[in-house]
Enzyme design. Sequence first.
Site, PDB file in Angstrom:
ATOM      1  N   HIS A 170      37.516  40.420  44.553  1.00 17.74           N
ATOM      2  CA  HIS A 170      38.302  39.192  44.696  1.00 17.74           C
ATOM      3  C   HIS A 170      38.696  39.021  46.153  1.00 17.74           C
ATOM      4  O   HIS A 170      38.917  40.005  46.876  1.00 17.74           O
ATOM      5  CB  HIS A 170      39.592  39.271  43.866  1.00 17.74           C
ATOM      6  CG  HIS A 170      39.454  38.879  42.439  1.00 17.74           C
ATOM      7  ND1 HIS A 170      40.262  39.388  41.447  1.00 17.74           N
ATOM      8  CD2 HIS A 170      38.623  37.986  41.815  1.00 17.74           C
ATOM      9  CE1 HIS A 170      39.936  38.854  40.286  1.00 17.74           C
ATOM     10  NE2 HIS A 170      38.947  38.005  40.482  1.00 17.74           N
ATOM     11  N   CYS A 264      47.971  40.747  43.177  1.00 18.70           N
ATOM     12  CA  CYS A 264      47.386  40.535  41.855  1.00 18.70           C
ATOM     13  C   CYS A 264      48.458  40.235  40.811  1.00 18.70           C
ATOM     14  O   CYS A 264      48.221  39.481  39.868  1.00 18.70           O
ATOM     15  CB  CYS A 264      46.590  41.763  41.427  1.00 18.70           C
ATOM     16  SG  CYS A 264      45.056  42.023  42.334  1.00 18.70           S
TER      17      CYS A 264
END
Length: 277
Positions: A170, A264
């Site tokens: 990511h 996150c």
Amino acid sequence: MTEARVSTRRHYLMCEPRYFAVEYAINPWMDPTQPVNAEVAVKEWTELADTYRRWGHRVDFVEPVPGLPDMVFAANSGTVVGGRVLGARFRAPQRAPEADHYRRWFVDHGFRDVFMPTRTNEAEGDFTWTGEVLLAGTGFRTDPAAHAEAQEILGVPVVSLQLVDPRYYHLDTALCVLSPGHVAYYPEAFSPGSQQVLRHLFPDAIIATQADAECFALNAVSDGRNVVLPLEATHLADRLIADGYEPTFLDIAELRKAGGGPKCCTLEIRNQVDNSV
């Protein structure tokens, strides 16, 4: 002379890791054969939420759901700019149900412009607002076509970046926006062309090392002055201090077993389109 950094009040959405586990492997950090302690994960997460509140930020919470162990990673479930919400569409089927739980939270809390993507889109995992453009990662999770969809729905310019190292699957594991127009990133996580784009956009960026990236130092959260980092991120912290930021260290060792860190766990709700990160 070091630039004076200014914090701005933020609004974050988080989800307690009550059902945290590593039951499958969808990134290189996950190993279902290794023990995981949900109680420890909750303590790490609670300290993160408490840190935001000590800084004066608003923190709201989504109720966790049994059977969704990665729901703690709220950043993957929505991108909010100017009060417009672009939801998520996960690549891994294990995480797919999370998207609708977050969608319902936004609808139930009065957000009128809530859109669900037609393309695979892992939200703030791969979408990062700089204050001027939306940086959009692809290569492992988010479909490149989702970048154009985000531009149409959110109404902000999008810059695509190609990720090439599966450990940094990511964008938020390889790049962190510190303040408007100022970022830190790990160049080797990006393709040569994307490295050139980043150098052009951010000539004063802080360049992270391999050791920084490996401890999830770039999965940080900044309010413009305060920056929350993993305990091990001492090298990046020194660079931040030299640039006028104030780092705060937190233990994320348990959460990192699932490939996650502070960012996150943190979805930012931006109600205005301005130069706030």
